[in-house]
Design a protein around this motif. Structure first.
Motif, mmCIF file in Angstrom:
data_model
loop_
_atom_site.group_PDB
_atom_site.id
_atom_site.type_symbol
_atom_site.label_atom_id
_atom_site.label_comp_id
_atom_site.label_asym_id
_atom_site.label_seq_id
_atom_site.Cartn_x
_atom_site.Cartn_y
_atom_site.Cartn_z
ATOM 1 N N LYS A 204 1.050 -1.051 -0.159
ATOM 2 C CA LYS A 204 -0.426 -0.372 0.099
ATOM 3 C C LYS A 204 0.881 1.883 0.097
ATOM 4 C CE LYS A 204 -3.652 -2.007 2.218
ATOM 5 N NZ LYS A 204 -4.496 -2.004 3.661
ATOM 6 N N LEU A 205 2.392 0.997 0.613
ATOM 7 C CA LEU A 205 3.226 2.328 -0.265
ATOM 8 C C LEU A 205 3.316 2.896 -1.473
ATOM 9 C CD1 LEU A 205 5.030 3.593 2.015
ATOM 10 C CD2 LEU A 205 6.585 2.046 0.433
ATOM 11 N N ARG A 206 2.432 4.084 -1.080
ATOM 12 C CA ARG A 206 2.029 4.917 -2.855
ATOM 13 C C ARG A 206 3.607 5.779 -2.577
ATOM 14 N NH1 ARG A 206 -0.759 8.860 -2.446
ATOM 15 N NH2 ARG A 206 -1.151 8.935 -4.892
ATOM 16 N N SER A 207 4.417 6.381 -2.001
ATOM 17 C CA SER A 207 5.004 7.163 -1.613
ATOM 18 C C SER A 207 6.357 6.972 -1.038
ATOM 19 C CB SER A 207 4.627 9.145 -1.995
ATOM 20 O OG SER A 207 5.986 9.733 -2.318
ATOM 21 N N LEU A 208 7.726 6.777 -1.415
ATOM 22 C CA LEU A 208 8.392 7.135 -0.357
ATOM 23 C C LEU A 208 10.133 8.002 -0.873
ATOM 24 C CD1 LEU A 208 10.541 5.019 1.644
ATOM 25 C CD2 LEU A 208 11.041 4.133 -0.117
ATOM 26 N N ARG A 209 10.118 8.860 0.249
ATOM 27 C CA ARG A 209 11.379 9.477 -0.066
ATOM 28 C C ARG A 209 12.358 9.161 1.036
ATOM 29 N NH1 ARG A 209 8.891 15.443 0.408
ATOM 30 N NH2 ARG A 209 7.102 14.398 1.499
ATOM 31 N N LEU A 210 13.851 8.833 0.648
ATOM 32 C CA LEU A 210 14.540 8.706 1.530
ATOM 33 C C LEU A 210 15.908 9.524 1.161
ATOM 34 C CD1 LEU A 210 14.729 4.684 0.537
ATOM 35 C CD2 LEU A 210 13.730 5.984 2.855
ATOM 36 N N ASP A 211 15.407 10.414 2.431
ATOM 37 C CA ASP A 211 16.435 11.440 2.147
ATOM 38 C C ASP A 211 18.163 11.653 2.939
ATOM 39 O OD1 ASP A 211 14.875 12.180 -0.126
ATOM 40 O OD2 ASP A 211 13.579 13.655 1.121
ATOM 41 N N TYR A 212 18.960 10.767 2.370
ATOM 42 C CA TYR A 212 20.037 11.805 3.151
ATOM 43 C C TYR A 212 20.135 11.255 3.967
ATOM 44 C CZ TYR A 212 20.274 15.895 -0.271
ATOM 45 O OH TYR A 212 20.491 16.232 -1.392
ATOM 46 N N LEU A 213 20.009 9.905 4.368
ATOM 47 C CA LEU A 213 19.534 8.674 5.743
ATOM 48 C C LEU A 213 21.535 8.300 5.275
ATOM 49 C CD1 LEU A 213 16.529 6.440 4.855
ATOM 50 C CD2 LEU A 213 17.081 8.974 7.119
ATOM 51 N N ASN A 214 21.547 8.255 7.280
ATOM 52 C CA ASN A 214 22.820 7.815 7.201
ATOM 53 C C ASN A 214 22.226 7.030 8.118
ATOM 54 O OD1 ASN A 214 25.337 9.761 6.730
ATOM 55 N ND2 ASN A 214 23.688 10.501 5.883
ATOM 56 N N ASP A 215 23.158 6.036 8.824
ATOM 57 C CA ASP A 215 23.170 5.070 8.708
ATOM 58 C C ASP A 215 24.498 5.547 10.272
ATOM 59 O OD1 ASP A 215 23.605 2.390 11.501
ATOM 60 O OD2 ASP A 215 23.138 1.692 8.823
ATOM 61 N N GLU A 216 24.155 5.863 11.753
ATOM 62 C CA GLU A 216 25.079 6.626 12.701
ATOM 63 C C GLU A 216 25.789 5.202 13.211
ATOM 64 O OE1 GLU A 216 22.396 6.654 16.310
ATOM 65 O OE2 GLU A 216 22.748 5.090 17.049
ATOM 66 N N GLY A 217 25.685 3.810 13.052
ATOM 67 C CA GLY A 217 26.780 2.585 13.269
ATOM 68 C C GLY A 217 27.154 2.652 14.376
ATOM 69 N N SER A 218 27.208 1.308 15.101
ATOM 70 C CA SER A 218 26.596 0.999 16.170
ATOM 71 C C SER A 218 28.030 -0.321 16.436
ATOM 72 C CB SER A 218 25.684 0.278 16.095
ATOM 73 O OG SER A 218 25.441 -0.908 15.650
ATOM 74 N N LEU A 219 28.439 -0.480 17.555
ATOM 75 C CA LEU A 219 29.259 -1.630 18.347
ATOM 76 C C LEU A 219 28.385 -2.924 18.880
ATOM 77 C CD1 LEU A 219 31.702 0.098 20.813
ATOM 78 C CD2 LEU A 219 31.663 0.581 18.817
ATOM 79 N N PRO A 220 28.685 -4.023 18.481
ATOM 80 C CA PRO A 220 27.890 -5.551 18.208
ATOM 81 C C PRO A 220 27.633 -5.644 20.090
ATOM 82 C CG PRO A 220 30.755 -5.704 17.668
ATOM 83 C CD PRO A 220 30.597 -4.080 18.150
ATOM 84 N N ASP A 221 27.561 -4.417 20.411
ATOM 85 C CA ASP A 221 26.693 -4.767 22.084
ATOM 86 C C ASP A 221 25.282 -3.041 21.558
ATOM 87 O OD1 ASP A 221 28.359 -1.994 22.306
ATOM 88 O OD2 ASP A 221 28.950 -2.983 23.803
#
Length: 460
Positions: A204-221
């Protein structure tokens, strides 16, 4: 007038005011009588906008010569003084009257996660950052309650120091299941992205905008990775050859180890939403009409596998929505320095590094991304695609002979010239997209204790 108009008519009037965002009149109407208040209150939270990322030009950095294009910023002096007060007012309203949550149909929100008491001045900055208030810790409870939200515009621009709080990452597993128009902006953690995309109905998703997304990163814990840790352990992956046979993407095996806490997640452009939408078990994107993907400018100190992965994942997403797409916007952030010649007084060493190291990397990146998307466009019919926009690939035209040879631009130009979409797009390399956003390399924390992880980072 209150006795003359029937409740049904009044409800229609209040909904009309809400639709046209006339909240002043709507609030005043609620003060007319108890009956009007009870009838108008459900219309009040119908369209909620307590954000700072959609306000156009804001003072981001006080260096207009170097940063002429200004973007939303998290620091207290750059956003509206009453933003957090308004967010808390909304949280308080739904905490006190949870039944109103079902009336929220549109939500625009900027995650701040910072406690600002009143309107502070420069002399009060030291005491302004006081962590999260009790009301802030009801945010996830409130976010889990509006199950009828159709339009969600969520940005994550919070300060680099506050995310140490565990609460920031304790979001519910189910968030906004009714969303059909979605925009995500900024840097965030995967848990929040996972909850949203596992909750919505992709069909049902009609519109998707992914704007300058960044993954903050993480340690294994699960702790967020600091910029210091990222700087120390990511050089192993900084020199990949984008778009070549030797290039690498984040493999499914590594993805699995990241999900199970057996590998580091390095900060950088976030490919994770595309992955969730294009896995073999993902539901079809049978209603997706509008897709916009904006990728932050590439940076030579970031794990190159992240760029290769997001380029590849974007092309997969475009391919998967080929039957329904009507508009497609692809943007790659550009460094403004690619347009600047060596200026007077500029360090010669810096200029030479820019010419011989940075610019070739930008050229290879732009060519690799454009190549992935063009191959995806040429591999399917796209019967409904009407509007096609590309920005941020101008460096391909400006590349020197040496850089063009290193990036194998002959192959890219063959793809461009043979593409049946060239005229519809108005050219793939014509429109610049200078991006002044700061590259996110991790939270603002010094060296982290990595004892107990062994050599996990080497296999991450």
């Amino acid at each position: 007038m209150a006795p003359i108009l029937s409740p049904d008519i009044l409800v229609l009037v209040f909904e009309h005011l809400s639709t046209h965002l006339d909240y002043v009149t709507l609030c005043n109407a609620g003060l007319a009588s108890r009956e009007w208040r009870s009838l108008s209150l459900p219309a009040l939270p119908r369209h909620v906008d307590v954000s700072s990322h959609n306000n156009g030009r804001q003072r981001e950095w006080e260096y207009p010569v170097y940063y002429p294009v200004v973007n939303a910023e998290d620091s207290w002096e750059y956003r509206q003084p009453n933003l957090i007060k308004r967010q808390r007012a909304f949280i308080r309203l739904l905490v006190e009257q949870p039944k109103l949550a079902r009336h929220v149909h549109a939500l625009a929100w900027t995650l701040i996660w910072q406690n600002i008491v009143g309107e502070v001045g420069p002399e009060e900055i030291e005491r302004a950052d006081e962590g999260l208030a009790d009301l802030d810790r009801r945010t996830w409870d409130v976010f889990a309650s509006p199950t009828n939200v159709r339009y969600l515009d969520l940005a994550s621009l919070h300060t680099l120091k506050v995310p140490e709080s565990e609460y920031v990452r304790q979001n519910p597993a189910v968030l906004f299941p009714g969303v059909t128009d979605l925009r995500l902006l900024g840097w965030t953690h995967r848990g929040l992205v996972r909850s949203i995309f596992s909750s919505i109905d992709a069909t049902k998703l009609r519109s998707l905008r992914l704007d300058y997304l960044n993954d903050e990163g993480s340690l294994p814990d699960g702790r967020p990775m600091s910029d210091d840790t990222n700087d120390e352990h990511s050089p192993l992956h900084r020199h990949g050859s984008l778009g070549s046979r030797q290039s690498q993407i984040i493999s499914p095996e590594l993805q699995e180890r990241q999900e199970t806490g057996q590998a580091f997640i390095f900060p950088g452009p976030m490919w994770y939403p595309m992955h969730l939408l294009t896995t073999p078990t993902a539901r079809p994107l049978s209603s997706l009409k509008h897709l916009q993907v904006k990728i932050p400018r590439v940076h030579h100190y970031t794990d190159t596998r992240l760029y290769e992965t997001i380029f590849h994942a974007t092309a997969d997403l475009v391919s998967k929505a080929s039957a329904t797409l009507m508009t497609l916007v692809i943007v790659l952030g550009e460094h403004d320095n690619i347009y600047k010649p060596k200026g007077p007084g500029q360090c010669g060493t810096t200029h030479m590094r820019h010419v011989h190291e940075y610019v070739p990397f930008y050229v290879r990146s732009a060519a690799a991304f454009l190549g992935y998307v063009l191959r995806a466009l040429d591999a399917h019919a796209y019967p409904r695609l009407e509007t096609l926009t590309f920005k941020g690939f101008t460096i391909i035209e400006q590349a020197s002979e040496r850089d063009a040879a290193q990036a194998n631009l002959d192959e890219t130009w063959e793809l461009i010239k043979s593409s049946r979409w060239y005229n519809k797009a108005g050219g793939f390399t014509k429109v610049p997209s200078v991006d002044h956003r700061r590259i996110y390399h991790g939270c603002d924390e010094y060296r982290q204790d990595l004892r107990g992880f062994g050599d996990t980072w080497e296999t991450s």
